[in-house]
Design an enzyme around this catalytic site. Structure first.
Site, PDB file in Angstrom:
ATOM      1  N   HIS A 161      27.824  33.661  22.135  1.00 48.87           N
ATOM      2  CA  HIS A 161      26.484  33.069  22.104  1.00 48.87           C
ATOM      3  C   HIS A 161      26.364  32.476  20.707  1.00 48.87           C
ATOM      4  O   HIS A 161      25.984  33.181  19.756  1.00 48.87           O
ATOM      5  CB  HIS A 161      25.395  34.111  22.324  1.00 48.87           C
ATOM      6  CG  HIS A 161      25.582  34.967  23.544  1.00 48.87           C
ATOM      7  ND1 HIS A 161      25.337  34.514  24.818  1.00 48.87           N
ATOM      8  CD2 HIS A 161      26.002  36.249  23.684  1.00 48.87           C
ATOM      9  CE1 HIS A 161      25.586  35.482  25.684  1.00 48.87           C
ATOM     10  NE2 HIS A 161      26.000  36.538  25.021  1.00 48.87           N
TER      11      HIS A 161
ATOM     12  N   GLN B  93      23.458  32.940  18.107  1.00 50.69           N
ATOM     13  CA  GLN B  93      23.162  34.260  17.532  1.00 50.69           C
ATOM     14  C   GLN B  93      23.731  34.419  16.121  1.00 50.69           C
ATOM     15  O   GLN B  93      23.410  35.388  15.420  1.00 50.69           O
ATOM     16  CB  GLN B  93      23.636  35.370  18.473  1.00 50.69           C
ATOM     17  CG  GLN B  93      22.776  35.425  19.740  1.00 50.69           C
ATOM     18  CD  GLN B  93      23.177  36.516  20.716  1.00 50.69           C
ATOM     19  OE1 GLN B  93      23.974  37.390  20.410  1.00 50.69           O
ATOM     20  NE2 GLN B  93      22.627  36.454  21.920  1.00 50.69           N
TER      21      GLN B  93
ATOM     22  N   HIS C  93      23.267  35.381  34.515  1.00 57.25           N
ATOM     23  CA  HIS C  93      23.195  36.209  33.304  1.00 57.25           C
ATOM     24  C   HIS C  93      23.605  37.655  33.557  1.00 57.25           C
ATOM     25  O   HIS C  93      24.416  38.219  32.826  1.00 57.25           O
ATOM     26  CB  HIS C  93      21.778  36.163  32.711  1.00 57.25           C
ATOM     27  CG  HIS C  93      21.650  36.940  31.445  1.00 57.25           C
ATOM     28  ND1 HIS C  93      21.440  38.298  31.424  1.00 57.25           N
ATOM     29  CD2 HIS C  93      21.739  36.559  30.139  1.00 57.25           C
ATOM     30  CE1 HIS C  93      21.406  38.725  30.166  1.00 57.25           C
ATOM     31  NE2 HIS C  93      21.579  37.681  29.374  1.00 57.25           N
TER      32      HIS C  93
ATOM     33  N   ARG D  41      20.409  42.147  36.475  1.00 64.12           N
ATOM     34  CA  ARG D  41      19.022  42.372  36.055  1.00 64.12           C
ATOM     35  C   ARG D  41      18.234  41.064  36.071  1.00 64.12           C
ATOM     36  O   ARG D  41      17.104  41.013  36.571  1.00 64.12           O
ATOM     37  CB  ARG D  41      19.060  42.957  34.624  1.00 64.12           C
ATOM     38  CG  ARG D  41      17.759  43.025  33.895  1.00 64.12           C
ATOM     39  CD  ARG D  41      17.940  43.760  32.553  1.00 64.12           C
ATOM     40  NE  ARG D  41      19.001  43.205  31.713  1.00 64.12           N
ATOM     41  CZ  ARG D  41      18.902  42.059  31.041  1.00 64.12           C
ATOM     42  NH1 ARG D  41      17.801  41.348  31.108  1.00 64.12           N
ATOM     43  NH2 ARG D  41      19.908  41.629  30.298  1.00 64.12           N
TER      44      ARG D  41
ATOM     45  N   HIS E 261      31.786  42.720  29.350  1.00 58.69           N
ATOM     46  CA  HIS E 261      31.545  44.120  28.932  1.00 58.69           C
ATOM     47  C   HIS E 261      32.121  45.100  29.960  1.00 58.69           C
ATOM     48  O   HIS E 261      33.113  45.735  29.664  1.00 58.69           O
ATOM     49  CB  HIS E 261      30.055  44.412  28.676  1.00 58.69           C
ATOM     50  CG  HIS E 261      29.432  43.505  27.664  1.00 58.69           C
ATOM     51  ND1 HIS E 261      29.877  43.455  26.370  1.00 58.69           N
ATOM     52  CD2 HIS E 261      28.423  42.600  27.756  1.00 58.69           C
ATOM     53  CE1 HIS E 261      29.163  42.564  25.696  1.00 58.69           C
ATOM     54  NE2 HIS E 261      28.278  42.026  26.524  1.00 58.69           N
TER      55      HIS E 261
ATOM     56  N   ASP F 196      30.957  37.307  21.172  1.00 57.47           N
ATOM     57  CA  ASP F 196      29.629  37.644  21.688  1.00 57.47           C
ATOM     58  C   ASP F 196      28.502  37.371  20.694  1.00 57.47           C
ATOM     59  O   ASP F 196      28.073  36.246  20.534  1.00 57.47           O
ATOM     60  CB  ASP F 196      29.651  39.100  22.180  1.00 57.47           C
ATOM     61  CG  ASP F 196      28.475  39.454  23.073  1.00 57.47           C
ATOM     62  OD1 ASP F 196      27.658  38.564  23.364  1.00 57.47           O
ATOM     63  OD2 ASP F 196      28.366  40.621  23.492  1.00 57.47           O
TER      64      ASP F 196
HETATM   65 ZN   LIG Z   1      26.815  38.255  25.875  1.00 53.28          ZN
END
Ligand SMILES: [Zn+2]
Length: 464
Positions: free
Chosen positions: A62, A65, A213, A216, A277, A328
């Site tokens: 990402h 970030q 994504h 959830r 993950h 990440d």
């Molecule tokens: Zn991620």
């Protein structure tokens, strides 16, 4: 150096067919693919004192970030910090970024990647809307800024365009997520198809994949629609899976199944699927992933930073699941650190050594080779291109290391890979070439000063 159509490089050592070999160089043609790996090529660029390896592939990033690095390493007020408190801090930054900021932050992240030997990135991109939540007139404006940033640095990019529909199974809408949400799968598919027509997707340097994504954030019917769309187009599918225990329990509450069981029983797993993950999984789920031929993308430097947990890579390896790596959250951009952390986390957990070494091979390169494959071949296959290896027909994507760098000095060809995987300092990376084009020379990128300066301006504006 060149005969007009070809370029050639001759290092001291080259990593081909799983081992370092001397007196061999590589030649690439005008299209940027390797045409020869041979002993003699006239006018090759001599890379004295250097070893040449296939470019690293960062399968989960990402980029934006990068702006919160160093700004979440303190206690939040009156709470126990966790992934979820970090996420609120990350959202607050995400919501303040304009298009030009996304470009500046992404260019900074991709520059740092290039300087560490990363030649291709899978960018899991989820900021789509303007700060008030409405779509931009071009719904891919921000995705295109990220692709442009990768192109300007010179790295390949798979833009994994994220679908985000809701806060979760039961939670109320989170106003911090309004920039991510495209409420219907039809809107998502329409915007995705528009992205496929963007001029930035070209020449094998940039392509797109589908990224629901998480279970959830994307309800089942939406998920099925976009994964079906991806499968019809032969596109890669990347998804966060079982990063946190709360995500698993919410999925069981909503569907009566864990995320992996849900994906399996709905027919959504397959060899183009990467579960990012995949930490909180059962042995049964690992077997399911193996049978489906799905990938796992571990992100150990982020997972240790966020307190996510340890990816059970030993079980994945035993089951035959291919594992890729990602930087990440960008807390640290050094894919070889991620590679070694795969092993180190398990050593700490099991109070044992060489946990991931293949049981039938005691050679000094065997464990390092497995970890290096995660950072190269597996990453390339996960994001959908024929890279991560040096062979005829593959893209000429590679990096070199200085054999006299103090972090690896004194290595022999037999133990060099273990030295690189377990001990290489980023400063040892000297040259980086993508598709035959040199983007880093003697450890320097031509646009470094400008990229760092504009990122510095952004950070000042965001945080002071
Ligand atoms: Zn991620």
């Amino acid at each position: 150096m060149s005969d007009g159509t070809n370029r050639a490089w001759l290092p001291d050592l080259i990593y081909v067919d799983g081992r370092f070999q001397s007196d061999r160089g590589i030649v690439c043609d005008r299209s940027g693919n390797i045409t020869q790996i041979s002993e003699n090529y006239p006018n090759a660029i001599r890379l004295k004192g250097r070893a040449l390896l296939p470019g690293l592939v960062n399968a989960h990033s990402h980029a934006f970030q990068r702006v919160i690095r160093g700004r979440t390493e303190r206690r939040s007020q009156n709470t126990t910090d966790s992934f979820w408190t970090w996420r609120e801090q990350m959202y607050a930054a995400a919501n303040r970024l304009e298009a030009k900021d996304i470009y500046a932050a992404s260019r900074m992240a991709f520059l740092e990647m290039a300087l560490t030997g990363i030649t291709a990135v899978g960018e899991f991109h989820y900021i789509h809307n303007s700060p008030d939540g409405s779509a931009y007139s071009d719904p891919n404006l921000l995705a295109r800024e990220v692709i442009r940033a990768a192109g300007d640095v010179g790295v390949r990019i798979a833009l994994l365009r994220v679908a985000y529909a809701r806060a979760g199974y039961e939670p109320e809408a989170n106003p911090q997520q309004i920039r991510f949400i495209e409420e219907s799968p039809e809107t998502y598919v329409k915007h995705f198809e528009q992205l496929l027509d963007a001029p930035e997707l070209k020449d094998g340097m940039a392509w797109a994949g589908v990224a629901p994504h998480s279970v959830r954030a994307v309800p089942l019917e939406y998920l099925k629609t976009i994964v079906t769309f991806a499968n019809e187009r032969g596109l890669r599918v990347h998804m966060h899976v079982a990063e946190q225990p709360a995500e698993v329990s919410a999925c069981i509450e909503e569907y009566g199944r864990s995320p992996v069981a849900l994906l399996d029983t709905e027919g959504l797993l397959g060899s183009r699927f990467t579960a990012v993950h995949a930490i909180h999984v059962t042995p049964k789920a690992i077997g399911t992933m193996a049978r489906a031929g799905a990938f796992v993308c571990a992100c150990p430097t982020t997972e240790r930073n966020l307190g996510d947990g340890v990816v059970p890579v030993d079980s994945y390896f035993d089951a035959g699941v291919r594992v890729a790596l990602g930087t990440d959250s960008q807390i640290q951009i050094d894919l070889l650190e991620d590679a070694r952390e795969l092993e180190y986390h398990l050593r700490l957990q099991k109070t044992a050594r060489n946990v991931l070494a293949p049981p039938d091979d005691a050679s000094s390169a065997a464990l390092a080779q497995r970890l290096f494959d995660c950072a190269t071949i597996n990453g390339a296959a996960s994001i959908g291109f024929e890279g991560g290896k040096l062979e005829i027909g593959a893209p000429a994507d590679f990096f070199t290391v200085d054999l006299d760098d103090p972090s690896i000095a004194g290595s022999s060809p037999d133990d060099l890979l273990a030295n690189i995987v377990f001990s290489l300092s980023r400063s040892a990376v000297r040259d980086v070439v993508v598709g035959g084009k040199q983007i880093v020379e003697n450890g320097k990128h031509i646009d470094k000063e400008a990229i760092v300066a504009s990122f510095g301006d952004l950070q000042k504006r965001l945080w002071s």
